[in-house]
Write a protein that holds these residues in place. Structure first.
Motif, PDB file in Angstrom:
ATOM      1  N   GLU A   4     -65.195  19.618 -89.463  1.00  0.00           N
ATOM      2  CA  GLU A   4     -65.609  18.567 -88.510  1.00  0.00           C
ATOM      3  C   GLU A   4     -66.206  19.165 -87.237  1.00  0.00           C
ATOM      4  O   GLU A   4     -67.180  18.637 -86.693  1.00  0.00           O
ATOM      5  CB  GLU A   4     -64.433  17.656 -88.161  1.00  0.00           C
ATOM      6  CG  GLU A   4     -63.777  16.938 -89.343  1.00  0.00           C
ATOM      7  CD  GLU A   4     -64.741  16.243 -90.284  1.00  0.00           C
ATOM      8  OE1 GLU A   4     -65.856  15.875 -89.864  1.00  0.00           O
ATOM      9  OE2 GLU A   4     -64.384  16.090 -91.473  1.00  0.00           O
ATOM     10  N   GLY A  25     -61.812  13.413 -93.386  1.00  0.00           N
ATOM     11  CA  GLY A  25     -62.251  13.556 -92.006  1.00  0.00           C
ATOM     12  C   GLY A  25     -63.634  12.958 -91.866  1.00  0.00           C
ATOM     13  O   GLY A  25     -64.329  12.751 -92.869  1.00  0.00           O
ATOM     14  N   CYS A  46     -60.379  21.034 -92.786  1.00  0.00           N
ATOM     15  CA  CYS A  46     -60.934  19.804 -92.222  1.00  0.00           C
ATOM     16  C   CYS A  46     -61.381  20.000 -90.770  1.00  0.00           C
ATOM     17  O   CYS A  46     -62.505  19.646 -90.404  1.00  0.00           O
ATOM     18  CB  CYS A  46     -59.878  18.696 -92.328  1.00  0.00           C
ATOM     19  SG  CYS A  46     -60.359  17.176 -91.516  1.00  0.00           S
ATOM     20  N   PHE A 102     -65.029  15.270 -96.529  1.00  0.00           N
ATOM     21  CA  PHE A 102     -64.899  15.183 -95.075  1.00  0.00           C
ATOM     22  C   PHE A 102     -66.089  14.480 -94.476  1.00  0.00           C
ATOM     23  O   PHE A 102     -67.138  15.041 -94.383  1.00  0.00           O
ATOM     24  CB  PHE A 102     -64.792  16.578 -94.459  1.00  0.00           C
ATOM     25  CG  PHE A 102     -63.745  17.437 -95.092  1.00  0.00           C
ATOM     26  CD1 PHE A 102     -62.432  17.323 -94.733  1.00  0.00           C
ATOM     27  CD2 PHE A 102     -64.099  18.370 -96.041  1.00  0.00           C
ATOM     28  CE1 PHE A 102     -61.470  18.151 -95.303  1.00  0.00           C
ATOM     29  CE2 PHE A 102     -63.148  19.197 -96.614  1.00  0.00           C
ATOM     30  CZ  PHE A 102     -61.830  19.081 -96.256  1.00  0.00           C
ATOM     31  N   HIS A 140     -57.373  11.850 -84.356  1.00  0.00           N
ATOM     32  CA  HIS A 140     -58.728  12.070 -83.849  1.00  0.00           C
ATOM     33  C   HIS A 140     -58.693  13.139 -82.774  1.00  0.00           C
ATOM     34  O   HIS A 140     -57.633  13.430 -82.198  1.00  0.00           O
ATOM     35  CB  HIS A 140     -59.326  10.771 -83.298  1.00  0.00           C
ATOM     36  CG  HIS A 140     -58.625  10.257 -82.080  1.00  0.00           C
ATOM     37  ND1 HIS A 140     -57.470   9.508 -82.140  1.00  0.00           N
ATOM     38  CD2 HIS A 140     -58.901  10.405 -80.753  1.00  0.00           C
ATOM     39  CE1 HIS A 140     -57.077   9.198 -80.904  1.00  0.00           C
ATOM     40  NE2 HIS A 140     -57.930   9.724 -80.056  1.00  0.00           N
ATOM     41  N   THR A 180     -62.497  12.250 -86.581  1.00  0.00           N
ATOM     42  CA  THR A 180     -61.196  11.755 -87.042  1.00  0.00           C
ATOM     43  C   THR A 180     -60.787  12.555 -88.273  1.00  0.00           C
ATOM     44  O   THR A 180     -61.622  13.183 -88.923  1.00  0.00           O
ATOM     45  CB  THR A 180     -61.257  10.261 -87.407  1.00  0.00           C
ATOM     46  OG1 THR A 180     -62.296  10.055 -88.379  1.00  0.00           O
ATOM     47  CG2 THR A 180     -61.541   9.404 -86.187  1.00  0.00           C
ATOM     48  N   TYR A 181     -59.494  12.543 -88.580  1.00  0.00           N
ATOM     49  CA  TYR A 181     -59.003  13.241 -89.770  1.00  0.00           C
ATOM     50  C   TYR A 181     -57.822  12.476 -90.355  1.00  0.00           C
ATOM     51  O   TYR A 181     -57.143  11.713 -89.663  1.00  0.00           O
ATOM     52  CB  TYR A 181     -58.615  14.692 -89.441  1.00  0.00           C
ATOM     53  CG  TYR A 181     -57.533  14.836 -88.395  1.00  0.00           C
ATOM     54  CD1 TYR A 181     -57.855  14.854 -87.041  1.00  0.00           C
ATOM     55  CD2 TYR A 181     -56.187  14.949 -88.756  1.00  0.00           C
ATOM     56  CE1 TYR A 181     -56.864  14.980 -86.072  1.00  0.00           C
ATOM     57  CE2 TYR A 181     -55.191  15.085 -87.792  1.00  0.00           C
ATOM     58  CZ  TYR A 181     -55.533  15.096 -86.460  1.00  0.00           C
ATOM     59  OH  TYR A 181     -54.555  15.208 -85.507  1.00  0.00           O
ATOM     60  N   HIS A 182     -57.627  12.696 -91.640  1.00  0.00           N
ATOM     61  CA  HIS A 182     -56.543  12.021 -92.365  1.00  0.00           C
ATOM     62  C   HIS A 182     -56.169  12.915 -93.537  1.00  0.00           C
ATOM     63  O   HIS A 182     -56.755  12.822 -94.618  1.00  0.00           O
ATOM     64  CB  HIS A 182     -57.014  10.645 -92.847  1.00  0.00           C
ATOM     65  CG  HIS A 182     -55.937   9.857 -93.509  1.00  0.00           C
ATOM     66  ND1 HIS A 182     -56.110   9.234 -94.727  1.00  0.00           N
ATOM     67  CD2 HIS A 182     -54.677   9.607 -93.120  1.00  0.00           C
ATOM     68  CE1 HIS A 182     -54.979   8.620 -95.059  1.00  0.00           C
ATOM     69  NE2 HIS A 182     -54.104   8.827 -94.113  1.00  0.00           N
TER      70      HIS A 182
END
Ligand code: ZN
Length: 183
Positions: free
Chosen positions: A133, A46, A129, A183, A70, A60-62
């Motif tokens: 964030e 993230g 996450c 992150f 996002h 954003t995150y993954h």
């Protein structure tokens, strides 16, 4: 592909609460693209806009090999009472991981870059996450969430980190179960 430098702990932008997004315009879409590209390049889970020096409520995150996502102007709607323990890292603290307690499940609401209302819901790493964030957008860092003893140890590790002060960061691989991702 636009990869930007990630701001490190000590940069005041990481302690400054971010402002809500008002215009869902081309610049916002560029910011989401920059965050996504930089996160993927850093193998991050993230990335929040203040980490690129931008004071807007965007991250954003993954996580879990899903497509990168996002969220804009996010709000936490629900946190589980059940907690999770685990190592947590942050791209603004290269190479450092500390056990950080978080809610096991989260439900957050916000907007996508087109201005549509979206909900992000998840457990475990995605939940960790999203909480990490959204903290960034409030100027809160994961070291603030550590228990007293861990925080003491963390501050010492941070002072001793190679990137502390003026030194440019080097990427290290953590031996911990986040597989060196942060992150
Ligand atoms: Zn972070």
């Amino acid at each position: 592909m636009t990869v930007k430098p990630i701001r490190l702990f000590g940069d005041p932008v990481l302690r400054t609460p971010a402002e809500p997004v008002v215009d869902f315009d081309k610049e916002l879409r560029q910011l989401v693209a920059d965050l996504t590209d930089t996160m993927l390049e850093a193998h991050g889970l993230g990335l929040a806009a203040p980490q690129l020096g931008v004071g807007l409520r965007v991250f954003t995150y993954h996580v879990d090999d899903e497509e990168p996502g996002h969220l804009i102007n996010p709000q936490i709607m629900e946190l589980s009472e059940q907690d999770q323990e685990g190592e947590e890292g942050c791209l603004s603290f290269p190479g450092l991981y500390f056990p950080t307690k978080r809610a096991w499940r989260v439900r957050a609401r916000g907007f996508n870059m087109h201005g549509d209302l979206v909900t992000v819901e998840g457990t475990e790493m995605l939940s960790r996450c999203v909480q990490h964030e959204i903290d960034h957008l409030d100027g809160v860092l994961f070291i603030d969430r550590l228990d007293r003893e861990t925080r003491k140890y963390a501050m010492k590790a941070i002072r001793e980190a190679e990137w502390a002060g003026e030194t440019p960061p080097t990427v290290k691989v953590s031996p911990h179960p986040t597989f060196g991702r942060a992150f």
